[in-house]
Design a protein around this motif. Structure first.
Motif, PDB file in Angstrom:
ATOM      1  N   PRO A   4       0.470  -0.934  -0.131  1.00 13.88           N
ATOM      2  CA  PRO A   4       0.065   0.332   0.142  1.00 13.88           C
ATOM      3  C   PRO A   4       1.218   1.200   0.291  1.00 13.88           C
ATOM      4  N   ARG A   5      -0.230   2.182  -0.507  1.00 12.34           N
ATOM      5  CA  ARG A   5       1.077   3.440  -0.326  1.00 12.34           C
ATOM      6  C   ARG A   5       1.148   4.306   1.156  1.00 12.34           C
ATOM      7  N   GLU A   6       1.936   3.993   1.493  1.00 14.08           N
ATOM      8  CA  GLU A   6       2.062   4.199   3.109  1.00 14.08           C
ATOM      9  C   GLU A   6       3.382   5.394   3.247  1.00 14.08           C
ATOM     10  N   ILE A   7       4.198   4.980   2.516  1.00 16.02           N
ATOM     11  CA  ILE A   7       5.765   6.375   3.096  1.00 16.02           C
ATOM     12  C   ILE A   7       4.871   7.235   2.431  1.00 16.02           C
ATOM     13  N   THR A   8       5.823   7.724   3.780  1.00 14.14           N
ATOM     14  CA  THR A   8       5.511  10.127   3.292  1.00 14.14           C
ATOM     15  C   THR A   8       7.013  10.505   2.870  1.00 14.14           C
ATOM     16  N   THR A   9       6.492  11.829   1.867  1.00 11.51           N
ATOM     17  CA  THR A   9       8.124  12.285   1.769  1.00 11.51           C
ATOM     18  C   THR A   9       8.692  12.043   2.359  1.00 11.51           C
ATOM     19  N   ALA A  10       8.615  13.032   3.768  1.00 11.22           N
ATOM     20  CA  ALA A  10       9.753  12.769   4.976  1.00 11.22           C
ATOM     21  C   ALA A  10       9.940  11.276   4.909  1.00 11.22           C
ATOM     22  N   THR A  11       9.508  10.319   5.398  1.00 14.16           N
ATOM     23  CA  THR A  11       9.671   8.950   5.463  1.00 14.16           C
ATOM     24  C   THR A  11      10.896   8.649   4.233  1.00 14.16           C
ATOM     25  N   ALA A  12      10.761   9.096   3.046  1.00 11.22           N
ATOM     26  CA  ALA A  12      11.333   8.078   2.133  1.00 11.22           C
ATOM     27  C   ALA A  12      12.701   9.501   2.367  1.00 11.22           C
ATOM     28  N   SER A  13      12.733  10.879   2.381  1.00 15.34           N
ATOM     29  CA  SER A  13      13.811  11.343   2.732  1.00 15.34           C
ATOM     30  C   SER A  13      15.257  10.503   3.212  1.00 15.34           C
ATOM     31  N   GLY A  14      14.183  10.195   5.063  1.00 13.18           N
ATOM     32  CA  GLY A  14      14.435   9.631   5.977  1.00 13.18           C
ATOM     33  C   GLY A  14      15.490   8.327   5.273  1.00 13.18           C
ATOM     34  N   VAL A  15      14.737   7.750   4.736  1.00  9.65           N
ATOM     35  CA  VAL A  15      15.003   6.586   4.191  1.00  9.65           C
ATOM     36  C   VAL A  15      16.620   6.398   3.393  1.00  9.65           C
ATOM     37  N   LEU A  16      16.604   7.549   2.582  1.00  9.34           N
ATOM     38  CA  LEU A  16      17.611   7.798   1.648  1.00  9.34           C
ATOM     39  C   LEU A  16      18.536   7.842   2.937  1.00  9.34           C
ATOM     40  N   ILE A  17      18.333   8.879   3.505  1.00  6.08           N
ATOM     41  CA  ILE A  17      19.334   9.240   4.853  1.00  6.08           C
ATOM     42  C   ILE A  17      20.103   8.190   5.004  1.00  6.08           C
ATOM     43  N   SER A  18      19.496   7.937   5.775  1.00  4.82           N
ATOM     44  CA  SER A  18      20.151   6.092   6.778  1.00  4.82           C
ATOM     45  C   SER A  18      21.067   5.620   5.478  1.00  4.82           C
ATOM     46  N   THR A  19      20.506   5.374   4.247  1.00  8.77           N
ATOM     47  CA  THR A  19      21.293   4.442   3.515  1.00  8.77           C
ATOM     48  C   THR A  19      22.765   5.221   3.130  1.00  8.77           C
ATOM     49  N   ILE A  20      22.197   6.550   2.705  1.00 11.36           N
ATOM     50  CA  ILE A  20      23.451   7.113   2.054  1.00 11.36           C
ATOM     51  C   ILE A  20      25.046   7.012   3.309  1.00 11.36           C
ATOM     52  N   ILE A  21      24.441   7.431   4.526  1.00 11.36           N
ATOM     53  CA  ILE A  21      25.653   7.633   5.793  1.00 11.36           C
ATOM     54  C   ILE A  21      25.716   5.977   6.805  1.00 11.36           C
ATOM     55  N   GLY A  22      26.507   5.537   5.661  1.00  9.69           N
ATOM     56  CA  GLY A  22      26.897   4.418   6.282  1.00  9.69           C
ATOM     57  C   GLY A  22      28.429   4.227   6.340  1.00  9.69           C
ATOM     58  N   VAL A  23      28.903   2.040   5.668  1.00  8.96           N
ATOM     59  CA  VAL A  23      29.779   2.031   5.776  1.00  8.96           C
ATOM     60  C   VAL A  23      31.090   3.645   5.315  1.00  8.96           C
ATOM     61  N   GLY A  24      30.885   3.967   4.277  1.00  9.57           N
ATOM     62  CA  GLY A  24      31.595   4.219   3.611  1.00  9.57           C
ATOM     63  C   GLY A  24      32.389   6.250   4.152  1.00  9.57           C
ATOM     64  N   VAL A  25      31.470   6.085   5.887  1.00  8.48           N
ATOM     65  CA  VAL A  25      32.042   7.427   6.507  1.00  8.48           C
ATOM     66  C   VAL A  25      33.636   7.401   7.238  1.00  8.48           C
ATOM     67  N   LEU A  26      34.005   6.438   7.613  1.00  5.27           N
ATOM     68  CA  LEU A  26      34.953   5.759   8.064  1.00  5.27           C
ATOM     69  C   LEU A  26      36.193   5.702   6.862  1.00  5.27           C
ATOM     70  N   PRO A  27      36.578   5.702   6.115  1.00  6.84           N
ATOM     71  CA  PRO A  27      37.222   5.993   4.472  1.00  6.84           C
ATOM     72  C   PRO A  27      37.183   6.896   4.174  1.00  6.84           C
ATOM     73  N   LEU A  28      35.701   8.092   3.765  1.00 11.02           N
ATOM     74  CA  LEU A  28      35.575   8.812   3.319  1.00 11.02           C
ATOM     75  C   LEU A  28      36.691   9.913   2.954  1.00 11.02           C
ATOM     76  N   PRO A  29      37.297  10.349   4.165  1.00 14.81           N
ATOM     77  CA  PRO A  29      38.745  11.726   3.814  1.00 14.81           C
ATOM     78  C   PRO A  29      39.223  11.420   3.408  1.00 14.81           C
ATOM     79  N   LEU A  30      40.018   9.636   4.109  1.00 14.92           N
ATOM     80  CA  LEU A  30      40.940   9.853   2.886  1.00 14.92           C
ATOM     81  C   LEU A  30      40.423   9.685   1.746  1.00 14.92           C
ATOM     82  N   PHE A  31      39.582   8.810   0.881  1.00 16.37           N
ATOM     83  CA  PHE A  31      39.615   9.237  -0.443  1.00 16.37           C
ATOM     84  C   PHE A  31      39.512  10.538  -0.861  1.00 16.37           C
ATOM     85  N   ALA A  32      39.413  11.601  -0.455  1.00 20.08           N
ATOM     86  CA  ALA A  32      38.800  12.801  -0.438  1.00 20.08           C
ATOM     87  C   ALA A  32      40.602  13.529  -0.996  1.00 20.08           C
ATOM     88  N   VAL A  33      41.252  13.093   0.403  1.00 14.50           N
ATOM     89  CA  VAL A  33      42.391  13.224   0.648  1.00 14.50           C
ATOM     90  C   VAL A  33      43.743  12.894  -0.846  1.00 14.50           C
TER      91      VAL A  33
END
Length: 371
Positions: A4-33
């Motif tokens: 059923p269509r029960e997912i709100t816009t805010a919830t969809a945004s929250g899913v994306l944020i919690s997905t993106i912020i993940g394992v890559g946080v630890l080595p991220l500055p190393l990749f950038a430098v």
């Protein structure tokens, strides 16, 4: 529809944020430098823009076909057999990402916390936990992600902001980088942009959204918040350690947390708290890639997610055990991530172009028939 269509816009945004912020946080500055020295924040911002372009394309496609995931509408756009082949490629790619994410989690845990625990145990436990959770429907999956979001964002922001007091702005100059190498910059942009590939989950979220027409709004907010946090992490790490020291660290963000303390020395080291946050963020990211893989596979085979959740677990575990060590693991992650951009950005752009041409032709033919 399956859900059923029960997912709100805010919830969809929250899913994306919690997905993106993940394992890559630890080595991220190393990749950038490694990509551009003092210009690491600039490389990160460019990568975020690239990731946003990819997310926008799949969101627009989803808005055009609000009742279908990418497995469904790709067959409508390029034909059944090409669509099926594309679906198989997506399943294989996100299977590899799931395996690598669980392996990265296991590597960090046995190195920093449970040093006597076998790697296989930590990886297997995380995969089993994700398998149980993915048995829920799409709405429950989305609200589980949303529940964990405050526990990821708030502490991470506090740690980053507190660490800035130890920073030196001179370490961030020149902002465009010290003797920038265009090839390294492009490679770095692709590597960092690959950390956002979990946002591909939007392709299966949109069919369950209450207002699919607002999916782009959810994507914009998700990129602003997650991308802003990523940029702050890079700025804080480079300003505290400098580029040369950052290059020597496998997980610079973890070292940043170790050097940060609460005012009044209430807590002199925040790395334990940060690791707890990181474990939660890894779980949400792994949960998304696991759910995305089995959902697409279920649609290809005409089965339910519940049937596939444990069936595919051994395959994920075998993929996680392929790297021989941490260095090889990150080399594989780099290569797979960059190649995966063809699938997660290149292919959707191609689908959007083909769909736009077909829609124009259809509109033109309808106009001619009316005349």
């Amino acid at each position: 529809m399956e859900h059923p269509r029960e997912i709100t816009t805010a919830t969809a945004s929250g899913v994306l944020i919690s997905t993106i912020i993940g394992v890559g946080v630890l080595p991220l500055p190393l990749f950038a430098v490694q990509a551009n020295n003092t210009g690491a924040p600039l490389v990160t911002v460019i990568a975020i823009i690239l990731a946003f372009i990819g997310l926008s394309v799949i969101t627009i496609l989803g808005m055009r076909y609000p009742n279908h995931s990418i497995i469904g509408y790709s067959q409508k756009i390029i034909g059944k057999w090409l669509g099926l082949f594309l679906g198989i490629l997506f399943v294989l790619f996100f299977s590899i990402l799931t395996g690598l994410a669980s392996r990265e989690f296991g590597s960090v845990v046995i190195s920093a916390v449970l040093k006597e625990t076998p790697l296989e145990v930590t990886v297997f436990v995380m995969l089993v936990l994700a398998a149980f959770t993915t048995r829920h429907d799409m709405t429950t999956f989305a609200y589980i992600q949303l529940f964990y979001l405050p526990f990821i964002l708030a502490p991470a922001l506090i740690i980053v902001v507190l660490s800035l007091k130890n920073g030196n702005i001179l370490y961030l100059q020149p902002v465009w980088g010290n003797e920038p190498d265009i090839r390294l910059i492009i490679s770095g942009v692709f590597i960092i942009a690959a950390l956002f590939q979990g946002s591909f989950v939007m392709t299966i979220i949109i069919p369950s959204m209450k207002k699919a027409r607002k999916a782009l709004k959810a994507s914009i907010w998700a990129i602003i918040i997650s991308g802003g946090l990523y940029t702050l992490i890079v700025i804080a790490t480079v300003s505290v350690f400098g580029t040369e020291e950052t290059r020597k660290l496998i997980w610079p963000t973890l070292e940043l947390a170790r050097t940060t303390s609460l005012p009044g020395n209430i807590l002199q080291r925040l790395d334990i708290i940060f690791l707890a946050i990181w474990v939660v963020s890894v779980f949400t990211t792994l949960l998304t890639s696991y759910k995305l893989t089995i959902h697409m596979l279920s649609q290809l085979l005409g089965l339910s997610d519940k049937m596939m959740s444990f069936f595919i677990l051994p395959f994920f575990f075998l993929l996680a055990m392929i790297p021989q060590n941490v260095l090889q693991m990150y080399e594989i992650i780099r290569v797979v991530g960059q190649i995966g951009l063809i699938l997660t950005i290149g292919i959707p752009v191609l689908l959007l172009l083909i769909d736009s041409v077909k829609r124009k032709r259809r509109a033109k033919n309808e106009h001619i028939s009316k005349v």
